[in-house]
Motif scaffolding. Structure first.
Motif, PDB file in Angstrom:
ATOM      1  N   ASP A  67     -13.720  -9.970  29.371  1.00  0.00           N
ATOM      2  CA  ASP A  67     -15.131 -10.351  29.529  1.00  0.00           C
ATOM      3  C   ASP A  67     -15.961  -9.187  29.026  1.00  0.00           C
ATOM      4  O   ASP A  67     -15.414  -8.131  28.653  1.00  0.00           O
ATOM      5  N   GLU A  68     -17.279  -9.356  29.034  1.00  0.00           N
ATOM      6  CA  GLU A  68     -18.150  -8.213  28.784  1.00  0.00           C
ATOM      7  C   GLU A  68     -19.183  -8.186  29.892  1.00  0.00           C
ATOM      8  O   GLU A  68     -19.501  -9.221  30.482  1.00  0.00           O
ATOM      9  N   GLY A  69     -19.672  -7.002  30.196  1.00  0.00           N
ATOM     10  CA  GLY A  69     -20.615  -6.942  31.307  1.00  0.00           C
ATOM     11  C   GLY A  69     -21.160  -5.543  31.498  1.00  0.00           C
ATOM     12  O   GLY A  69     -20.947  -4.643  30.670  1.00  0.00           O
ATOM     13  N   LEU A  70     -21.886  -5.386  32.594  1.00  0.00           N
ATOM     14  CA  LEU A  70     -22.542  -4.107  32.887  1.00  0.00           C
ATOM     15  C   LEU A  70     -21.674  -3.265  33.816  1.00  0.00           C
ATOM     16  O   LEU A  70     -21.039  -3.790  34.723  1.00  0.00           O
ATOM     17  N   VAL A  71     -21.697  -1.981  33.580  1.00  0.00           N
ATOM     18  CA  VAL A  71     -20.886  -1.056  34.377  1.00  0.00           C
ATOM     19  C   VAL A  71     -21.809   0.006  34.967  1.00  0.00           C
ATOM     20  O   VAL A  71     -22.621   0.589  34.240  1.00  0.00           O
ATOM     21  N   LEU A  72     -21.701   0.246  36.249  1.00  0.00           N
ATOM     22  CA  LEU A  72     -22.480   1.300  36.908  1.00  0.00           C
ATOM     23  C   LEU A  72     -21.529   2.227  37.651  1.00  0.00           C
ATOM     24  O   LEU A  72     -20.570   1.767  38.269  1.00  0.00           O
ATOM     25  N   LEU A  73     -21.827   3.504  37.585  1.00  0.00           N
ATOM     26  CA  LEU A  73     -21.011   4.487  38.306  1.00  0.00           C
ATOM     27  C   LEU A  73     -21.876   5.183  39.356  1.00  0.00           C
ATOM     28  O   LEU A  73     -23.070   5.423  39.125  1.00  0.00           O
ATOM     29  N   PHE A  74     -21.289   5.497  40.489  1.00  0.00           N
ATOM     30  CA  PHE A  74     -21.997   6.204  41.576  1.00  0.00           C
ATOM     31  C   PHE A  74     -21.161   7.420  41.961  1.00  0.00           C
ATOM     32  O   PHE A  74     -19.947   7.317  42.112  1.00  0.00           O
ATOM     33  N   ARG A  75     -21.844   8.557  42.127  1.00  0.00           N
ATOM     34  CA  ARG A  75     -21.105   9.774  42.467  1.00  0.00           C
ATOM     35  C   ARG A  75     -21.258  10.063  43.961  1.00  0.00           C
ATOM     36  O   ARG A  75     -22.336   9.909  44.528  1.00  0.00           O
ATOM     37  N   THR A  76     -20.125  10.473  44.576  1.00  0.00           N
ATOM     38  CA  THR A  76     -20.162  10.850  45.975  1.00  0.00           C
ATOM     39  C   THR A  76     -21.210  11.950  46.180  1.00  0.00           C
ATOM     40  O   THR A  76     -21.318  12.832  45.320  1.00  0.00           O
ATOM     41  N   PRO A  77     -22.005  11.993  47.198  1.00  0.00           N
ATOM     42  CA  PRO A  77     -22.079  11.033  48.307  1.00  0.00           C
ATOM     43  C   PRO A  77     -23.126   9.946  48.097  1.00  0.00           C
ATOM     44  O   PRO A  77     -23.447   9.231  49.029  1.00  0.00           O
ATOM     45  N   ARG A  78     -23.629   9.842  46.848  1.00  0.00           N
ATOM     46  CA  ARG A  78     -24.752   8.925  46.642  1.00  0.00           C
ATOM     47  C   ARG A  78     -24.275   7.534  46.242  1.00  0.00           C
ATOM     48  O   ARG A  78     -24.549   7.040  45.148  1.00  0.00           O
ATOM     49  N   SER A  79     -23.523   6.922  47.125  1.00  0.00           N
ATOM     50  CA  SER A  79     -23.074   5.545  46.924  1.00  0.00           C
ATOM     51  C   SER A  79     -23.072   4.861  48.277  1.00  0.00           C
ATOM     52  O   SER A  79     -23.261   5.519  49.300  1.00  0.00           O
ATOM     53  N   TYR A  80     -22.841   3.566  48.272  1.00  0.00           N
ATOM     54  CA  TYR A  80     -22.829   2.826  49.556  1.00  0.00           C
ATOM     55  C   TYR A  80     -21.794   3.401  50.514  1.00  0.00           C
ATOM     56  O   TYR A  80     -22.047   3.589  51.697  1.00  0.00           O
ATOM     57  N   THR A  81     -20.614   3.693  49.986  1.00  0.00           N
ATOM     58  CA  THR A  81     -19.538   4.186  50.854  1.00  0.00           C
ATOM     59  C   THR A  81     -19.586   5.694  51.044  1.00  0.00           C
ATOM     60  O   THR A  81     -18.899   6.233  51.908  1.00  0.00           O
ATOM     61  N   GLY A  82     -20.344   6.379  50.191  1.00  0.00           N
ATOM     62  CA  GLY A  82     -20.348   7.840  50.231  1.00  0.00           C
ATOM     63  C   GLY A  82     -19.269   8.437  49.330  1.00  0.00           C
ATOM     64  O   GLY A  82     -19.186   9.651  49.174  1.00  0.00           O
ATOM     65  N   GLU A  83     -18.444   7.575  48.730  1.00  0.00           N
ATOM     66  CA  GLU A  83     -17.378   8.056  47.844  1.00  0.00           C
ATOM     67  C   GLU A  83     -17.802   7.839  46.391  1.00  0.00           C
ATOM     68  O   GLU A  83     -18.800   7.180  46.114  1.00  0.00           O
ATOM     69  N   ASP A  84     -16.999   8.343  45.441  1.00  0.00           N
ATOM     70  CA  ASP A  84     -17.165   7.930  44.051  1.00  0.00           C
ATOM     71  C   ASP A  84     -16.965   6.417  44.026  1.00  0.00           C
ATOM     72  O   ASP A  84     -16.041   5.900  44.668  1.00  0.00           O
ATOM     73  N   ALA A  85     -17.836   5.724  43.315  1.00  0.00           N
ATOM     74  CA  ALA A  85     -17.755   4.266  43.346  1.00  0.00           C
ATOM     75  C   ALA A  85     -18.207   3.703  42.005  1.00  0.00           C
ATOM     76  O   ALA A  85     -18.806   4.416  41.188  1.00  0.00           O
ATOM     77  N   ALA A  86     -17.907   2.427  41.785  1.00  0.00           N
ATOM     78  CA  ALA A  86     -18.323   1.773  40.541  1.00  0.00           C
ATOM     79  C   ALA A  86     -18.586   0.301  40.810  1.00  0.00           C
ATOM     80  O   ALA A  86     -18.091  -0.266  41.793  1.00  0.00           O
ATOM     81  N   GLU A  87     -19.384  -0.278  39.937  1.00  0.00           N
ATOM     82  CA  GLU A  87     -19.681  -1.701  40.056  1.00  0.00           C
ATOM     83  C   GLU A  87     -19.604  -2.336  38.681  1.00  0.00           C
ATOM     84  O   GLU A  87     -20.134  -1.785  37.713  1.00  0.00           O
ATOM     85  N   LEU A  88     -18.947  -3.475  38.606  1.00  0.00           N
ATOM     86  CA  LEU A  88     -18.871  -4.221  37.354  1.00  0.00           C
ATOM     87  C   LEU A  88     -19.625  -5.528  37.548  1.00  0.00           C
ATOM     88  O   LEU A  88     -19.330  -6.277  38.475  1.00  0.00           O
ATOM     89  N   GLN A  89     -20.589  -5.775  36.682  1.00  0.00           N
ATOM     90  CA  GLN A  89     -21.316  -7.053  36.745  1.00  0.00           C
ATOM     91  C   GLN A  89     -20.863  -7.886  35.556  1.00  0.00           C
ATOM     92  O   GLN A  89     -21.153  -7.546  34.416  1.00  0.00           O
ATOM     93  N   ILE A  90     -20.131  -8.942  35.870  1.00  0.00           N
ATOM     94  CA  ILE A  90     -19.512  -9.732  34.807  1.00  0.00           C
ATOM     95  C   ILE A  90     -19.998 -11.171  34.893  1.00  0.00           C
ATOM     96  O   ILE A  90     -20.793 -11.505  35.780  1.00  0.00           O
ATOM     97  N   HIS A  91     -19.508 -12.038  34.014  1.00  0.00           N
ATOM     98  CA  HIS A  91     -19.896 -13.449  34.096  1.00  0.00           C
ATOM     99  C   HIS A  91     -19.328 -14.050  35.379  1.00  0.00           C
ATOM    100  O   HIS A  91     -18.233 -13.676  35.809  1.00  0.00           O
ATOM    101  N   GLY A  92     -20.073 -14.986  35.962  1.00  0.00           N
ATOM    102  CA  GLY A  92     -19.710 -15.495  37.287  1.00  0.00           C
ATOM    103  C   GLY A  92     -18.614 -16.541  37.270  1.00  0.00           C
ATOM    104  O   GLY A  92     -18.778 -17.631  37.820  1.00  0.00           O
ATOM    105  N   SER A  93     -17.488 -16.211  36.657  1.00  0.00           N
ATOM    106  CA  SER A  93     -16.346 -17.132  36.669  1.00  0.00           C
ATOM    107  C   SER A  93     -15.279 -16.585  37.599  1.00  0.00           C
ATOM    108  O   SER A  93     -14.830 -15.451  37.422  1.00  0.00           O
ATOM    109  N   PRO A  94     -14.846 -17.374  38.572  1.00  0.00           N
ATOM    110  CA  PRO A  94     -13.842 -16.861  39.498  1.00  0.00           C
ATOM    111  C   PRO A  94     -12.543 -16.480  38.795  1.00  0.00           C
ATOM    112  O   PRO A  94     -11.857 -15.548  39.200  1.00  0.00           O
TER     113      PRO A  94
END
Ligand SMILES: Nc1nc2c(ncn2[C@@H]2O[C@H](COP(=O)(O)OP(=O)(O)OP(=O)(O)O)[C@@H](O)[C@H]2O)c(=O)[nH]1
Ligand SMILES: [Mg+2]
Length: 460
Positions: A67-94
């Protein structure tokens, strides 16, 4: 509040609900999350937070584009969990979301447990326990009121109040224990009296918070309101009027409703599940008997029963049986069909029940007297007066009651101002502080946390 010294692993989950949608979100948290995403999306080596990358996501073994999509990176502690984290926003197909998740597993990432992201946020001090619970409340909120309460709790309104109690109790414990150091017979009488006065004020504040429990419980959990009565009493008519639509079949033939029928409505911000049941009588047919059996089960499970009686006919044997079968403290009696006459009046009904409401579901254009009484039963006026941005849950209520009991035990000890009472007072205050700490997630037993976070969905 990290208690574990073990380096956490990296977790991933699909955070959006199952099914098709505009987009799906996959989130990752843990030390390997950037690495895994870098490899999957071939991100530049200097990729980091604060930027959004639009990339192709490729199957690691074959290089096939998933697929193709958006990628976001978060560095500890500035993320929801406080850890290094990432989010992939892709097409909404299960299907695509599952393939991408599986591809991530190749890079040493594992599937997250329910609530594991929020649990990590809690363990890393991003949220206290009341805020973590608010996340769950917010996701499950079924009314605006419930969402508003959850938002305030997430903003730490409850947490701050509890932290204030905690600090005041800690000071009281310290001051009480300091009295133990006085030599015999030199304890100034003014000190325990002053401590007792401070404790009284704290107790009043705790009770004030406890008074929000009924509202908190109702807005979170809603209520199951079951309509019961003899055949033809007007139960289905009432369901339809409260629901504002023709949900159930209404007919002059007794025994029309055979199965239970549910309809969920919002009633003054309270999610109500209304349950229409088969009329209760010595049923003539097997099908109706099954309906009657289901109605009896519903009676046991109801938060509140609305028992409809025919006002235009004298009390029948079936109605008498019904009155004997329902719990008066959970029942509101309705005398329906007053347009046809008043063969029975509220005074003719057993005293154990609160006064019956006379009405005609067919002729009365306005049901507000019934609605007013219903609201009073679901949310007593005293609970509504305690309106505040905070309304505590059942768990909070149980633990706060423990704190209140411990303070109530400490108070007379301090008021006695006797030397041998100081140690028991300090011990009781320590119990109270432990209870408040548990609400905030300090020293909360592991199994309680397991229980709490397992109620979350995967990906939160
Ligand atoms: N006159 C009069 N008729 C009513 C009133 N309420 C309901 N009815 C009528 O009474 C009949 C039975 O109403 P339902 O709502 O089907 O009664 P029910 O309790 O659901 O009956 P079962 O499903 O058979 O147990 C229908 O013809 C309704 O129109 C009322 O206040 N006055
Ligand atoms: Mg019916």
């Amino acid at each position: 509040m990290s208690t574990s010294s073990v380096q956490p692993d990296t977790i991933a989950a699909i955070a959006t609900p199952p099914g098709e949608g505009g987009i799906a979100v996959i989130r990752l948290s843990g030390p390997q999350s950037w690495d895994a995403v870098r490899q999957l999306c071939r991100l530049p080596a200097d990729a980091g937070p604060g930027r959004v990358y639009f990339r192709r996501l490729r199957e690691p073994a074959t290089g096939e584009t998933l697929d193709e999509g958006l990628v976001l990176l978060f560095r500890t502690p500035r993320s929801y969990t406080g850890e290094d984290a990432a989010e992939l926003q892709i097409h909404g197909s299960p299907v695509v979301a599952r393939r991408i998740l599986s591809a991530l597993f190749v890079f040493g990432v594992r599937q997250a447990e329910p609530g594991e992201f929020t649990r990590r946020a809690f363990l890393n001090d991003k949220l206290n326990l009341t805020q973590a619970e608010a996340v769950l409340d917010l996701i499950h909120a079924r009314s605006e009121q419930a969402a508003r309460l959850a938002t305030a709790q997430l903003a730490n309104v409850l947490g701050q109040r509890l932290q204030d109690f905690y600090a005041r109790l800690a000071a009281l414990v310290a001051d009480t224990e300091a009295m133990l150091d006085f030599p015999d017979d030199e304890l100034p009488q003014s000190v325990p009296a002053e401590l007792a006065a401070r404790l009284q004020t704290l107790l009043a504040d705790l009770r004030h918070l406890l008074a929000t429990a009924p509202a908190g419980h109702r807005f979170r959990e809603g209520a199951r309101v079951v309509l019961v009565g003899c055949p033809n009493a007007g139960k289905s008519t009432l369901l339809n009027r409260l629901a504002g639509r023709d949900r159930a079949i209404v007919s002059p033939t007794p025994g029309t409703t055979r199965d239970t029928i549910e309809e969920t409505i919002l009633f003054h911000g309270i999610p109500l599940t209304l349950v229409d049941t088969a009329g209760l009588r010595d049923a003539p047919s097997a099908i109706e008997q099954e309906g009657v059996r289901r109605a009896r089960t519903e009676i046991d499970q109801a938060d509140l029963l609305l028992l409809l009686l025919d006002a235009s006919a004298p009390l029948s044997a079936d109605e008498q049986h019904l009155l004997a079968a329902v719990p008066p403290d959970r029942t509101l009696l309705l005398l329906n069909k007053t347009d046809l006459g008043h063969a029975k009046r509220p005074a003719d009904l057993p005293d154990a029940f609160p006064a019956a409401i006379e009405l005609s579901l067919l002729a009365d254009p306005d049901l507000s007297p019934l609605e007013g009484r219903l609201l009073d039963r679901l949310l007593p006026p005293t609970a509504r007066e305690a309106e505040s941005p905070v309304a505590i849950s059942l768990r909070h209520e149980q633990v706060l009651r423990r704190a209140v009991a411990a303070i109530e035990a400490a108070l007379p000890c301090l008021e006695a101002a006797a030397e041998d009472q100081i140690l028991p007072a300090a011990m009781s205050l320590r119990e109270a502080i432990e209870a408040i700490g548990q609400l905030l997630g300090r020293n909360t037993p592991e199994d309680l946390l397991d229980q709490m976070f397992s109620r979350f969905c995967v990906g939160k």
